[in-house]
Design a protein around this motif. Structure first.
Motif, PDB file in Angstrom:
ATOM      1  N   ALA A  59       0.826  -1.209   0.000  1.00  0.00           N
ATOM      2  CA  ALA A  59       0.000   0.000   0.000  1.00  0.00           C
ATOM      3  C   ALA A  59       0.857   1.255   0.000  1.00  0.00           C
ATOM      4  O   ALA A  59       0.549   2.238  -0.702  1.00  0.00           O
ATOM      5  CB  ALA A  59      -0.924  -0.017   1.220  1.00  0.00           C
ATOM      6  N   GLN A  77       2.454   1.654  -3.506  1.00  0.00           N
ATOM      7  CA  GLN A  77       1.452   1.998  -4.512  1.00  0.00           C
ATOM      8  C   GLN A  77       0.986   3.445  -4.358  1.00  0.00           C
ATOM      9  O   GLN A  77       0.882   4.193  -5.341  1.00  0.00           O
ATOM     10  CB  GLN A  77       0.255   1.047  -4.387  1.00  0.00           C
ATOM     11  CG  GLN A  77      -0.816   1.301  -5.442  1.00  0.00           C
ATOM     12  CD  GLN A  77      -2.022   0.407  -5.251  1.00  0.00           C
ATOM     13  OE1 GLN A  77      -2.344   0.060  -4.119  1.00  0.00           O
ATOM     14  NE2 GLN A  77      -2.682   0.044  -6.339  1.00  0.00           N
ATOM     15  N   THR A  78       0.715   3.853  -3.126  1.00  0.00           N
ATOM     16  CA  THR A  78       0.249   5.216  -2.882  1.00  0.00           C
ATOM     17  C   THR A  78       1.322   6.227  -3.267  1.00  0.00           C
ATOM     18  O   THR A  78       1.037   7.266  -3.879  1.00  0.00           O
ATOM     19  CB  THR A  78      -0.137   5.388  -1.406  1.00  0.00           C
ATOM     20  OG1 THR A  78      -1.100   4.397  -1.058  1.00  0.00           O
ATOM     21  CG2 THR A  78      -0.712   6.768  -1.153  1.00  0.00           C
ATOM     22  N   THR A  79       2.549   5.951  -2.919  1.00  0.00           N
ATOM     23  CA  THR A  79       3.647   6.860  -3.266  1.00  0.00           C
ATOM     24  C   THR A  79       3.781   6.999  -4.776  1.00  0.00           C
ATOM     25  O   THR A  79       3.980   8.099  -5.308  1.00  0.00           O
ATOM     26  CB  THR A  79       4.958   6.341  -2.665  1.00  0.00           C
ATOM     27  OG1 THR A  79       4.808   6.220  -1.245  1.00  0.00           O
ATOM     28  CG2 THR A  79       6.103   7.299  -2.956  1.00  0.00           C
ATOM     29  N   TYR A  94       0.787   9.104  -6.133  1.00  0.00           N
ATOM     30  CA  TYR A  94       0.944  10.525  -5.826  1.00  0.00           C
ATOM     31  C   TYR A  94       2.066  11.152  -6.647  1.00  0.00           C
ATOM     32  O   TYR A  94       1.984  12.316  -7.053  1.00  0.00           O
ATOM     33  CB  TYR A  94       1.226  10.706  -4.326  1.00  0.00           C
ATOM     34  CG  TYR A  94      -0.025  10.897  -3.514  1.00  0.00           C
ATOM     35  CD1 TYR A  94      -0.434  12.172  -3.136  1.00  0.00           C
ATOM     36  CD2 TYR A  94      -0.812   9.818  -3.133  1.00  0.00           C
ATOM     37  CE1 TYR A  94      -1.591  12.356  -2.391  1.00  0.00           C
ATOM     38  CE2 TYR A  94      -1.961   9.989  -2.407  1.00  0.00           C
ATOM     39  CZ  TYR A  94      -2.348  11.252  -2.036  1.00  0.00           C
ATOM     40  OH  TYR A  94      -3.505  11.435  -1.311  1.00  0.00           O
ATOM     41  N   ARG A 118       5.056   6.871   4.974  1.00  0.00           N
ATOM     42  CA  ARG A 118       3.934   5.965   4.780  1.00  0.00           C
ATOM     43  C   ARG A 118       4.255   4.559   5.287  1.00  0.00           C
ATOM     44  O   ARG A 118       3.409   3.892   5.890  1.00  0.00           O
ATOM     45  CB  ARG A 118       3.532   5.929   3.307  1.00  0.00           C
ATOM     46  CG  ARG A 118       2.894   7.216   2.848  1.00  0.00           C
ATOM     47  CD  ARG A 118       2.366   7.118   1.432  1.00  0.00           C
ATOM     48  NE  ARG A 118       1.626   8.327   1.080  1.00  0.00           N
ATOM     49  CZ  ARG A 118       0.365   8.578   1.407  1.00  0.00           C
ATOM     50  NH1 ARG A 118      -0.322   7.671   2.095  1.00  0.00           N
ATOM     51  NH2 ARG A 118      -0.231   9.702   1.062  1.00  0.00           N
ATOM     52  N   ASN A 177       2.282   2.640   8.262  1.00  0.00           N
ATOM     53  CA  ASN A 177       1.702   1.319   8.043  1.00  0.00           C
ATOM     54  C   ASN A 177       2.295   0.269   8.976  1.00  0.00           C
ATOM     55  O   ASN A 177       1.588  -0.625   9.462  1.00  0.00           O
ATOM     56  CB  ASN A 177       1.886   0.897   6.585  1.00  0.00           C
ATOM     57  CG  ASN A 177       1.004   1.698   5.637  1.00  0.00           C
ATOM     58  OD1 ASN A 177       0.116   2.420   6.071  1.00  0.00           O
ATOM     59  ND2 ASN A 177       1.269   1.592   4.345  1.00  0.00           N
ATOM     60  N   GLN A 212       0.035   8.449  10.667  1.00  0.00           N
ATOM     61  CA  GLN A 212       0.164   9.296   9.476  1.00  0.00           C
ATOM     62  C   GLN A 212       0.217  10.768   9.855  1.00  0.00           C
ATOM     63  O   GLN A 212       0.993  11.541   9.280  1.00  0.00           O
ATOM     64  CB  GLN A 212      -0.997   9.023   8.523  1.00  0.00           C
ATOM     65  CG  GLN A 212      -0.890   7.697   7.780  1.00  0.00           C
ATOM     66  CD  GLN A 212      -2.100   7.428   6.915  1.00  0.00           C
ATOM     67  OE1 GLN A 212      -3.137   8.067   7.068  1.00  0.00           O
ATOM     68  NE2 GLN A 212      -1.974   6.462   6.012  1.00  0.00           N
ATOM     69  N   TYR A 229       0.093  13.515   5.877  1.00  0.00           N
ATOM     70  CA  TYR A 229      -0.852  14.512   5.414  1.00  0.00           C
ATOM     71  C   TYR A 229      -0.716  15.741   6.315  1.00  0.00           C
ATOM     72  O   TYR A 229      -0.707  15.613   7.545  1.00  0.00           O
ATOM     73  CB  TYR A 229      -2.290  13.991   5.481  1.00  0.00           C
ATOM     74  CG  TYR A 229      -2.560  12.785   4.610  1.00  0.00           C
ATOM     75  CD1 TYR A 229      -2.646  12.914   3.236  1.00  0.00           C
ATOM     76  CD2 TYR A 229      -2.735  11.531   5.182  1.00  0.00           C
ATOM     77  CE1 TYR A 229      -2.890  11.809   2.428  1.00  0.00           C
ATOM     78  CE2 TYR A 229      -2.993  10.425   4.385  1.00  0.00           C
ATOM     79  CZ  TYR A 229      -3.069  10.566   3.015  1.00  0.00           C
ATOM     80  OH  TYR A 229      -3.316   9.486   2.217  1.00  0.00           O
ATOM     81  N   GLU A 284      -8.659   6.466   4.391  1.00  0.00           N
ATOM     82  CA  GLU A 284      -7.532   5.804   5.070  1.00  0.00           C
ATOM     83  C   GLU A 284      -8.035   4.889   6.192  1.00  0.00           C
ATOM     84  O   GLU A 284      -7.492   3.802   6.406  1.00  0.00           O
ATOM     85  CB  GLU A 284      -6.580   6.862   5.637  1.00  0.00           C
ATOM     86  CG  GLU A 284      -5.824   7.659   4.592  1.00  0.00           C
ATOM     87  CD  GLU A 284      -4.781   6.821   3.867  1.00  0.00           C
ATOM     88  OE1 GLU A 284      -4.596   5.633   4.216  1.00  0.00           O
ATOM     89  OE2 GLU A 284      -4.137   7.346   2.948  1.00  0.00           O
ATOM     90  N   SER A 298      -9.508   1.752   4.461  1.00  0.00           N
ATOM     91  CA  SER A 298      -8.460   0.875   3.928  1.00  0.00           C
ATOM     92  C   SER A 298      -7.693   0.188   5.048  1.00  0.00           C
ATOM     93  O   SER A 298      -7.347  -0.999   4.961  1.00  0.00           O
ATOM     94  CB  SER A 298      -7.500   1.676   3.044  1.00  0.00           C
ATOM     95  OG  SER A 298      -6.871   2.709   3.803  1.00  0.00           O
TER      96      SER A 298
END
Length: 402
Positions: free
Chosen positions: A46, A49-51, A54, A69, A73, A117, A123, A134, A137
């Motif tokens: 995750a 993938q998110t990085t 973005y 991240r 996680n 986070q 964020y 978030e 998920s």
């Protein structure tokens, strides 16, 4: 003897407690390890993938930190594993208990992920939609990871139960074989003692009388006394054939056993003296199992039931005197229940079950998953009750046969 039995029971109890503790530790480690590994895989995937996403849509993609991240996680993974450990999820045996533990741990995982986070600056000022996404998920990751860990826990328990079941079966087989050997030795000894004792003594006396008659015949004609001796010899041989030889043959195989359990028990009770009243109570369930046209009782099961009746009759005669003996046979939930009751001496709890025959019978029934109990009769005497499992297959359906 009571001290020895108490010590043995304490040792068995301690061994069970220790094994239970080892099982719980193994379940705990297995659940936490499986859940942690799966959650870690999701966490790494995750974050990467998110990085990547973005970095493709945000102009200042350098501000998207993969390490932050990953850290958030991983904190969620630690939280999931810690909560599963704290709530003792590995002890859950019911579906609802597992579901509640899993949902609680997954919720904690999602909340901890959001907090990490914020702490690590993933964020700066997330919107409500981002927080909800978030949280959702994180909850999904926690539920899936924990569910896989729970599935592994259930699979581990089932495999352990199968292995121990196989071990118990192997022990029962070994015990049954050992009991068979001991029973064979016992029967051989009783037959040998019968041949060497009563029968041999009679044959020795018969031989002496024949020698005496032969000596008289050499000296002249036989006199009336010699004829009486011949009649005596004939009577002794007839008695040896009818009583001694037949009794020893019954040690090897009871009368009418091949016809069914009920005929064999009737034949056994029919050999008792006429001064003792006997009664046999048989239920319809037994008659259905023991139907000669379609027998459902195996020969080993019949033999073991007859041996129980023999033991009850022996106790009645030995510890009596009994004026009546009642044998009853019933089938209850796939178990053959055999009882022998007498009106002899008052039941003495201190000496009940001490006889070697009853102890030996208890051992044999234990090997096939059955039981035997000696209890007071109705008012007087004693009642021997045995329970024999039917149709268990394998060695359990084949009790010791002399």
């Amino acid at each position: 003897m009571p001290t020895t039995r108490s010590t043995s029971a304490d040792d068995e109890s301690a061994a069970l407690v220790a094994r239970r503790a080892r099982d719980l530790r193994s379940d705990r480690v297995g659940l936490l390890r499986a859940s942690g590994i799966v959650a870690t895989g999701y966490a790494v995937g995750a974050a990467l993938q998110t990085t990547y996403i973005y970095s493709r849509v945000v102009e200042d993609w350098q501000s998207v930190s993969v390490w932050s991240r990953l850290g958030a996680n991983f904190a969620a993974v630690v939280g999931l594993v810690a909560v599963l450990a704290v709530v003792n999820a590995h002890r859950a045996t019911r579906i609802w208990h597992m579901a509640v533990s899993l949902l609680f741990a997954a919720t904690a995982c999602a909340v901890l992920r959001i907090g990490a986070q914020q702490l690590l600056g993933v964020y700066e000022d997330p919107t409500r939609e981002v927080v909800e996404a978030e949280l959702f998920s994180g909850l999904v990751i926690g539920v899936i990871s924990g569910a896989i860990g729970m599935w592994g826990l259930v699979a581990r328990r089932r495999l352990r139960a199968q292995i121990r079941g196989a071990e118990r079966e192997a022990v029962l087989v070994e015990n049954a074989v050992r009991a068979l050997e001991q029973e064979e030795i016992r029967v051989r000894r009783e037959v040998a003692e019968g041949l060497h004792g009563t029968l041999q003594n009679k044959l020795v006396l018969v031989e002496a009388r024949l020698d005496q008659i032969a000596a008289h015949a050499e000296q002249g004609p036989l006199d009336p006394g010699d004829l009486d001796d011949l009649h005596w010899i004939r009577g002794e041989l007839e008695q040896a054939r009818a009583a001694d030889v037949r009794e020893m043959s019954r040690l090897l195989y009871p009368d009418r056993l091949e016809l069914g359990l009920v005929p064999a028990v009737r034949a056994l009770l029919g050999r008792l003296p006429a001064s003792i009243a006997t009664r046999l109570d048989v239920t319809d369930a037994v008659r259905a199992y023991d139907d000669p046209a379609h027998p459902r009782l195996t020969v080993p099961e019949r033999l073991l039931a007859v041996r129980v009746v023999e033991e009850g009759v022996t106790n009645s005669l030995k510890h009596g005197p009994a004026t009546s003996i009642t044998a009853s046979v019933d089938v209850q939930d796939g178990v053959l229940v055999v009882a022998v009751e007498n009106d002899g001496a008052l039941y003495d709890e201190g000496t009940a079950g001490v006889a070697s025959g009853t102890a030996r019978m208890r051992q044999r029934l234990t090997f096939v998953g059955g039981s035997v109990a000696l209890e007071p009769g109705a008012g007087r005497g004693a009642r021997l009750v045995a329970r024999i499992p039917l149709g268990t297959g394998g060695h359990k359906a084949s009790p010791v046969r002399p």
